[in-house]
Design a protein around this motif. Structure first.
Motif, PDB file in Angstrom:
ATOM      1  N   SER A 152      -0.250  13.264  -7.744  1.00  0.00           N
ATOM      2  CA  SER A 152       0.526  13.808  -6.631  1.00  0.00           C
ATOM      3  C   SER A 152       1.047  12.711  -5.708  1.00  0.00           C
ATOM      4  N   SER A 153       0.508  11.504  -5.848  1.00  0.00           N
ATOM      5  CA  SER A 153       0.929  10.405  -4.986  1.00  0.00           C
ATOM      6  C   SER A 153       2.272   9.864  -5.453  1.00  0.00           C
ATOM      7  N   ALA A 154       3.078   9.441  -4.471  1.00  0.00           N
ATOM      8  CA  ALA A 154       4.397   8.883  -4.795  1.00  0.00           C
ATOM      9  C   ALA A 154       4.347   7.363  -4.902  1.00  0.00           C
ATOM     10  N   ARG A 155       3.148   6.824  -4.953  1.00  0.00           N
ATOM     11  CA  ARG A 155       2.968   5.367  -5.015  1.00  0.00           C
ATOM     12  C   ARG A 155       3.524   4.798  -6.319  1.00  0.00           C
ATOM     13  N   HIS A 156       4.296   3.757  -6.211  1.00  0.00           N
ATOM     14  CA  HIS A 156       4.878   3.116  -7.381  1.00  0.00           C
ATOM     15  C   HIS A 156       4.380   1.674  -7.461  1.00  0.00           C
ATOM     16  N   PRO A 157       4.411   1.077  -8.642  1.00  0.00           N
ATOM     17  CA  PRO A 157       4.022  -0.334  -8.763  1.00  0.00           C
ATOM     18  C   PRO A 157       4.893  -1.210  -7.873  1.00  0.00           C
ATOM     19  N   THR A 158       4.295  -2.248  -7.304  1.00  0.00           N
ATOM     20  CA  THR A 158       5.035  -3.195  -6.474  1.00  0.00           C
ATOM     21  C   THR A 158       4.787  -4.613  -6.985  1.00  0.00           C
ATOM     22  N   ILE A 159       5.588  -5.536  -6.490  1.00  0.00           N
ATOM     23  CA  ILE A 159       5.462  -6.935  -6.863  1.00  0.00           C
ATOM     24  C   ILE A 159       4.885  -7.713  -5.678  1.00  0.00           C
ATOM     25  N   ILE A 160       3.823  -8.468  -5.924  1.00  0.00           N
ATOM     26  CA  ILE A 160       3.250  -9.330  -4.898  1.00  0.00           C
ATOM     27  C   ILE A 160       3.758 -10.749  -5.145  1.00  0.00           C
ATOM     28  N   LEU A 161       4.462 -11.294  -4.179  1.00  0.00           N
ATOM     29  CA  LEU A 161       5.064 -12.619  -4.310  1.00  0.00           C
ATOM     30  C   LEU A 161       4.320 -13.588  -3.392  1.00  0.00           C
ATOM     31  N   HIS A 162       3.791 -14.672  -3.973  1.00  0.00           N
ATOM     32  CA  HIS A 162       3.074 -15.696  -3.212  1.00  0.00           C
ATOM     33  C   HIS A 162       3.917 -16.971  -3.198  1.00  0.00           C
ATOM     34  N   ILE A 163       4.216 -17.467  -1.997  1.00  0.00           N
ATOM     35  CA  ILE A 163       5.043 -18.659  -1.848  1.00  0.00           C
ATOM     36  C   ILE A 163       4.264 -19.708  -1.055  1.00  0.00           C
ATOM     37  N   GLN A 164       4.196 -20.921  -1.605  1.00  0.00           N
ATOM     38  CA  GLN A 164       3.570 -22.031  -0.885  1.00  0.00           C
ATOM     39  C   GLN A 164       4.663 -22.881  -0.253  1.00  0.00           C
ATOM     40  N   LYS A 165       4.634 -23.011   1.069  1.00  0.00           N
ATOM     41  CA  LYS A 165       5.628 -23.785   1.794  1.00  0.00           C
ATOM     42  C   LYS A 165       5.362 -25.279   1.622  1.00  0.00           C
ATOM     43  N   THR A 166       6.305 -26.090   2.071  1.00  0.00           N
ATOM     44  CA  THR A 166       6.178 -27.533   1.924  1.00  0.00           C
ATOM     45  C   THR A 166       5.009 -28.092   2.732  1.00  0.00           C
ATOM     46  N   ASP A 167       4.585 -27.360   3.795  1.00  0.00           N
ATOM     47  CA  ASP A 167       3.454 -27.829   4.594  1.00  0.00           C
ATOM     48  C   ASP A 167       2.114 -27.339   4.045  1.00  0.00           C
ATOM     49  N   GLY A 168       2.149 -26.656   2.879  1.00  0.00           N
ATOM     50  CA  GLY A 168       0.927 -26.182   2.253  1.00  0.00           C
ATOM     51  C   GLY A 168       0.547 -24.763   2.600  1.00  0.00           C
ATOM     52  N   GLU A 169       1.182 -24.186   3.615  1.00  0.00           N
ATOM     53  CA  GLU A 169       0.873 -22.812   4.020  1.00  0.00           C
ATOM     54  C   GLU A 169       1.356 -21.819   2.963  1.00  0.00           C
ATOM     55  N   PHE A 170       0.560 -20.749   2.739  1.00  0.00           N
ATOM     56  CA  PHE A 170       0.928 -19.716   1.780  1.00  0.00           C
ATOM     57  C   PHE A 170       1.465 -18.489   2.510  1.00  0.00           C
ATOM     58  N   LEU A 171       2.523 -17.915   1.969  1.00  0.00           N
ATOM     59  CA  LEU A 171       3.077 -16.660   2.466  1.00  0.00           C
ATOM     60  C   LEU A 171       3.034 -15.654   1.337  1.00  0.00           C
ATOM     61  N   SER A 172       2.686 -14.404   1.655  1.00  0.00           N
ATOM     62  CA  SER A 172       2.628 -13.351   0.641  1.00  0.00           C
ATOM     63  C   SER A 172       3.517 -12.191   1.065  1.00  0.00           C
ATOM     64  N   PHE A 173       4.265 -11.653   0.113  1.00  0.00           N
ATOM     65  CA  PHE A 173       5.165 -10.544   0.366  1.00  0.00           C
ATOM     66  C   PHE A 173       4.938  -9.462  -0.676  1.00  0.00           C
ATOM     67  N   GLU A 174       5.044  -8.223  -0.255  1.00  0.00           N
ATOM     68  CA  GLU A 174       4.993  -7.100  -1.186  1.00  0.00           C
ATOM     69  C   GLU A 174       6.393  -6.522  -1.308  1.00  0.00           C
ATOM     70  N   LEU A 175       6.926  -6.509  -2.509  1.00  0.00           N
ATOM     71  CA  LEU A 175       8.290  -6.051  -2.756  1.00  0.00           C
ATOM     72  C   LEU A 175       8.283  -4.829  -3.662  1.00  0.00           C
ATOM     73  N   SER A 176       9.208  -3.920  -3.397  1.00  0.00           N
ATOM     74  CA  SER A 176       9.419  -2.831  -4.345  1.00  0.00           C
ATOM     75  C   SER A 176      10.086  -3.403  -5.586  1.00  0.00           C
ATOM     76  N   LEU A 177      10.045  -2.668  -6.683  1.00  0.00           N
ATOM     77  CA  LEU A 177      10.659  -3.163  -7.920  1.00  0.00           C
ATOM     78  C   LEU A 177      12.148  -3.404  -7.735  1.00  0.00           C
ATOM     79  N   SER A 178      12.811  -2.523  -6.979  1.00  0.00           N
ATOM     80  CA  SER A 178      14.261  -2.676  -6.792  1.00  0.00           C
ATOM     81  C   SER A 178      14.578  -3.938  -5.989  1.00  0.00           C
ATOM     82  N   MET A 179      13.775  -4.234  -4.966  1.00  0.00           N
ATOM     83  CA  MET A 179      14.013  -5.434  -4.177  1.00  0.00           C
ATOM     84  C   MET A 179      13.702  -6.694  -4.993  1.00  0.00           C
ATOM     85  N   PHE A 180      12.695  -6.613  -5.872  1.00  0.00           N
ATOM     86  CA  PHE A 180      12.372  -7.756  -6.722  1.00  0.00           C
ATOM     87  C   PHE A 180      13.522  -8.035  -7.695  1.00  0.00           C
ATOM     88  N   HIS A 181      14.101  -6.954  -8.238  1.00  0.00           N
ATOM     89  CA  HIS A 181      15.244  -7.134  -9.137  1.00  0.00           C
ATOM     90  C   HIS A 181      16.427  -7.722  -8.380  1.00  0.00           C
TER      91      HIS A 181
END
Length: 206
Positions: A152-181
């Motif tokens: 009954s849930s409308a939850r769909h698979p998502t993409i977790i994107l991990h980016i390491q910046k030049t200063d070493g810091e990590f950023l994480s984003f959760e994207l829908s499949l359409s935004m990832f495409h």
């Protein structure tokens, strides 16, 4: 035409034009534009922002387009492309004609033209700041996030994107499949343009 805006917009909208007929209400369009402005002003847009926009439309008894995320991506591409041109280069009539060729409704066209004309200066400033903050990441990885929930849930698979910046810091984003495409498409388009530019430079040198 005073610029190549129409050609560029048609090229950008190649993957989005099929969703334009779903945009049947200016209320839906204005909500999408608000999310796009939020993205440009805050320089970030999470899936929660899109979810809240959908819930807002549902609460006001608006029919939410099936491909709401794709429409958001398309409108955002339109606004960003418009802001790349110096002020006054893209005339209102050129913008109207370009949107009409993409099968936008007349009332939606007028809304888009009005927003871009009236809010051009602050949007341009925020867009330039957003672009200046970008720097090449040191490392980027992604994974698929699948939540096993009841049917009954409308939850769909998502993409977790991990980016390491030049200063070493990590950023994480959760994207829908359409935004990832959309991200994949933009990266592929950029690489293609870079290859085209490199070929032109090689020809000039020879």
């Amino acid at each position: 035409m005073s610029s190549n805006f129409k050609y560029s917009l048609t090229k950008v909208y190649k993957n989005y034009q099929k969703y334009v007929p779903e945009l049947k209400s200016t209320a839906v369009l204005r909500t999408i534009i608000q999310v796009c402005v939020h993205y440009i002003e805050t320089k970030s847009c999470s899936k929660d922002v899109l979810d809240r926009a959908v819930h807002k439309l549902q609460a006001s008894n608006q029919d939410v387009p099936e491909h709401f995320c794709e429409l958001f991506a398309g409108i955002l591409q339109l606004i960003q492309l418009y802001l790349r041109y110096p002020k006054g280069i893209v005339k209102d009539d050129e913008l109207r004609e370009s949107l009409k060729d993409l099968k936008f409704r007349d009332d939606c066209i007028e809304d888009i033209v009005k927003v871009l004309r009236q809010h051009r200066d602050p949007l341009s400033l925020n867009y330039r700041e957003m672009r200046n903050l970008r720097s090449p990441p040191r490392r980027m990885v992604w994974r698929i996030n699948i939540s096993f929930m009841d049917r009954s849930s409308a939850r769909h698979p998502t993409i977790i994107l991990h980016i390491q910046k030049t200063d070493g810091e990590f950023l994480s984003f959760e994207l829908s499949l359409s935004m990832f495409h959309r991200l994949r498409y933009n990266v592929a388009s950029l690489l293609h343009e870079l290859q085209t530019l490199e070929r032109r430079q090689s020809v000039r040198k020879s």
